[in-house]
Write an enzyme that holds these catalytic residues in place. Structure first.
Site, PDB file in Angstrom:
ATOM      1  N   MET A 189      -2.268   0.695  -3.321  1.00 37.15           N
ATOM      2  CA  MET A 189      -3.499   0.361  -4.039  1.00 37.15           C
ATOM      3  C   MET A 189      -4.590   1.386  -3.722  1.00 37.15           C
ATOM      4  O   MET A 189      -5.770   1.155  -3.995  1.00 37.15           O
ATOM      5  CB  MET A 189      -3.969  -1.047  -3.684  1.00 37.15           C
ATOM      6  CG  MET A 189      -2.947  -2.111  -4.102  1.00 37.15           C
ATOM      7  SD  MET A 189      -3.661  -3.724  -4.387  1.00 37.15           S
ATOM      8  CE  MET A 189      -4.317  -4.087  -2.763  1.00 37.15           C
TER       9      MET A 189
ATOM     10  N   TYR B 224      -7.079   4.160  -1.584  1.00 37.57           N
ATOM     11  CA  TYR B 224      -7.885   4.245  -0.374  1.00 37.57           C
ATOM     12  C   TYR B 224      -6.946   4.542   0.806  1.00 37.57           C
ATOM     13  O   TYR B 224      -6.859   3.808   1.796  1.00 37.57           O
ATOM     14  CB  TYR B 224      -8.721   2.976  -0.143  1.00 37.57           C
ATOM     15  CG  TYR B 224     -10.037   3.316   0.519  1.00 37.57           C
ATOM     16  CD1 TYR B 224     -11.020   3.988  -0.185  1.00 37.57           C
ATOM     17  CD2 TYR B 224     -10.260   3.017   1.857  1.00 37.57           C
ATOM     18  CE1 TYR B 224     -12.215   4.350   0.421  1.00 37.57           C
ATOM     19  CE2 TYR B 224     -11.445   3.384   2.479  1.00 37.57           C
ATOM     20  CZ  TYR B 224     -12.415   4.054   1.750  1.00 37.57           C
ATOM     21  OH  TYR B 224     -13.589   4.416   2.362  1.00 37.57           O
TER      22      TYR B 224
ATOM     23  N   HIS C  87      -0.258   4.903   4.874  1.00 33.85           N
ATOM     24  CA  HIS C  87       0.309   5.322   3.584  1.00 33.85           C
ATOM     25  C   HIS C  87       0.952   6.706   3.708  1.00 33.85           C
ATOM     26  O   HIS C  87       2.045   6.940   3.186  1.00 33.85           O
ATOM     27  CB  HIS C  87      -0.785   5.405   2.518  1.00 33.85           C
ATOM     28  CG  HIS C  87      -1.498   4.127   2.212  1.00 33.85           C
ATOM     29  ND1 HIS C  87      -2.815   3.917   2.535  1.00 33.85           N
ATOM     30  CD2 HIS C  87      -1.089   2.992   1.607  1.00 33.85           C
ATOM     31  CE1 HIS C  87      -3.195   2.719   2.131  1.00 33.85           C
ATOM     32  NE2 HIS C  87      -2.162   2.116   1.566  1.00 33.85           N
TER      33      HIS C  87
ATOM     34  N   GLN D 280      -2.725  -9.567  -8.541  1.00 35.57           N
ATOM     35  CA  GLN D 280      -2.374 -10.069  -7.212  1.00 35.57           C
ATOM     36  C   GLN D 280      -3.596 -10.530  -6.420  1.00 35.57           C
ATOM     37  O   GLN D 280      -3.473 -10.921  -5.266  1.00 35.57           O
ATOM     38  CB  GLN D 280      -1.552  -9.038  -6.429  1.00 35.57           C
ATOM     39  CG  GLN D 280      -2.315  -7.820  -5.970  1.00 35.57           C
ATOM     40  CD  GLN D 280      -1.365  -6.745  -5.444  1.00 35.57           C
ATOM     41  OE1 GLN D 280      -0.547  -6.187  -6.182  1.00 35.57           O
ATOM     42  NE2 GLN D 280      -1.439  -6.453  -4.165  1.00 35.57           N
TER      43      GLN D 280
ATOM     44  N   LYS E 272       4.003  -3.419   7.737  1.00 37.15           N
ATOM     45  CA  LYS E 272       2.695  -4.061   7.866  1.00 37.15           C
ATOM     46  C   LYS E 272       2.599  -5.317   6.982  1.00 37.15           C
ATOM     47  O   LYS E 272       2.031  -6.319   7.362  1.00 37.15           O
ATOM     48  CB  LYS E 272       1.626  -3.035   7.475  1.00 37.15           C
ATOM     49  CG  LYS E 272       0.284  -3.554   7.052  1.00 37.15           C
ATOM     50  CD  LYS E 272      -0.512  -4.007   8.227  1.00 37.15           C
ATOM     51  CE  LYS E 272      -1.936  -4.397   7.890  1.00 37.15           C
ATOM     52  NZ  LYS E 272      -2.179  -4.929   6.574  1.00 37.15           N
ATOM     53  N   ASP E 273       3.154  -5.216   5.765  1.00 37.37           N
ATOM     54  CA  ASP E 273       3.165  -6.355   4.839  1.00 37.37           C
ATOM     55  C   ASP E 273       4.585  -6.933   4.838  1.00 37.37           C
ATOM     56  O   ASP E 273       5.345  -6.766   3.891  1.00 37.37           O
ATOM     57  CB  ASP E 273       2.723  -5.891   3.453  1.00 37.37           C
ATOM     58  CG  ASP E 273       1.300  -5.370   3.470  1.00 37.37           C
ATOM     59  OD1 ASP E 273       0.377  -6.189   3.433  1.00 37.37           O
ATOM     60  OD2 ASP E 273       1.103  -4.134   3.580  1.00 37.37           O
TER      61      ASP E 273
END
Ligand code: AMP
Length: 286
Positions: A32, A34, A39, A63, A151-152
Site C-alpha cells: 500500500m 509509503y 517492503h 480493506q 508481519k501480517d
C-alpha cells in the site's frame, strides 16, 4: 536504472507479455506504499529469484472500514519509486481506484475459517477486501510468485488459502519481519505515533518475547502463555489490546495445550491512541 511506472491493467498486461515472451518469470510484491525497509526486504528477496520484479502500490479502499484510516493513510509516491527502484524493482504498478474497481464492479473473494479469528473479529470486512484485491493483483500481473511479509501473519494465511482454493498459479513466499533497532516491527502506520507513543510501542515486541520465553521454558498451556503476554501489555496502560493470542501456526486453531514439535504463533493487536499496531512471532514448541 529508474523504475518504470505502470498505471493501467493494460500496461501491466503488456509488461507481463514482454517478460513471458523472453521466458522470464515475474515476482510481485503487493504493497500500500509509503515504503520502508520491510517492503524493501521483500523486493530484494524477489530480486534474488528474477530480474522482473513488480511492486504494486495501491491503497485499497475495500480493506478499510468506514471509521478506519483510508483517507489519512500516508502516501509519498516519489519516495516510494526511489525505494522500490533501489531495492531492485523493474516496474511499479500504481493503479487508480477506478482502474481496479470500475463502475459495476460486483465480485468479491471471501476466504472463510482462517480470516475469522483475531483480525477478523476486530476488522470483519478487512480480509474480504484484501483477498479480492490480492486475487486481482496476482491475476493482472500474471505473477509466477508473490512475496508477503510475515508481519501480517494472518494475511499470509488468508492469501495462501485463497491461492490454493482458487488454483491461482502463483507461489506465495513469506518473508521475515523487519524491525526497528528497539524491536518495533516496521510499519507505514508507525509515522502516526507521537514521540511518546513511539517509546511505549516497544511493549508489543516485549510481550511477544515474554510469550516466547514462556514457551521456551516449557509452558504449554495456551491460557498461561496468553497471560504472560497480556501482563506485559497491561504494564503500559496507554496500550489497549484488541487480542493477545497464541494459536497453531498452520491452522490458527487455539488448542488448550500446545504439543511438542508444533509450530505456535503468538499474535497481538493493540491500540495506542488512534494508531492500531499488530505483531506476531512464530515458535516451535520444544
Ligand atoms: P503494506 O504496505 O503494509 O500493506 O505491506 C505490504 C507488504 O509488506 C505485506 O506483505 C506486509 O506484510 C509486508 N510488510 C509490512 N511491514 C513489514 C515488515 N516490517 N517486515 C516485513 N514485511 C513487511
Amino acid at each position: 536504472m529508474a523504475v518504470t511506472v505502470l498505471k493501467t491493467v493494460e500496461e501491466m498486461r503488456r509488461y507481463r507479455a514482454d517478460v513471458r515472451s523472453n521466458n522470464g518469470t515475474i515476482g510481485l510484491v503487493p504493497t500500500m506504499g509509503y515504503l520502508h525497509e520491510g517492503h524493501a526486504s521483500l523486493v530484494r528477496l524477489a530480486r534474488e529469484r528474477t530480474p522482473h520484479v513488480a511492486v504494486s502500490i495501491f491503497v485499497n479502499p475495500s480493506q478499510f472500514a468506514p471509521h478506519e484510516d483510508f483517507a489519512a493513510y500516508p502516501r509519498n509516491l516519489e519516495r516510494d519509486l526511489e525505494i522500490a527502484g533501489r531495492a531492485g524493482a523493474e516496474v511499479v504498478f500504481v493503479p487508480e481506484v477506478a482502474e481496479m474497481y470500475p463502475d459495476g464492479f460486483s465480485t468479491s473473494v471471501v476466504v472463510r475459517a482462517v480470516s475469522e479469528p483475531f483480525e477478523g473479529v476486530f476488522r470483519p470486512t478487512h480480509f474480504e477486501g484484501v483477498a479480492t484485491v490480492v486475487a486481482k493483483l496476482l491475476l493482472i500481473a500474471g505473477a509466477d510468485f508473490a512475496v508477503f511479509g510475515r508481519k501480517d501473519f494472518q494475511q499470509c494465511a488468508v492469501v495462501q488459502r485463497m491461492v490454493r482454493d482458487l488454483n491461482i498459479p502463483t507461489s506465495i513466499i513469506v518473508a521475515p519481519t523487519v524491525r526497528e533497532a528497539d524491536g518495533l516491527a516496521m510499519s507505514s502506520r508507525n509515522v502516526y505515533l507521537s514521540p511518546e507513543s513511539r517509546l511505549i510501542s516497544t511493549v508489543l515486541h516485549k510481550a511477544l518475547q515474554a510469550g516466547r520465553s514462556a514457551i521456551e521454558r516449557g509452558e504449554r498451556s495456551r491460557a498461561a502463555i496468553e497471560q504472560c503476554m497480556g501482563d506485559v501489555i497491561a504494564g503500559e496502560p496507554q496500550v489497549v489490546p484488541d487480542y493477545t493470542a497464541a494459536a497453531n501456526a498452520d491452522t490458527l486453531a487455539q488448542p488448550d495445550v500446545f504439543e511438542s514439535g508444533q509450530q505456535a504463533v503468538l499474535l497481538l493487536a493493540a491500540r495506542l491512541g488512534r494508531t492500531r499496531l499488530i505483531d506476531n512471532d512464530v515458535i516451535e514448541v520444544p
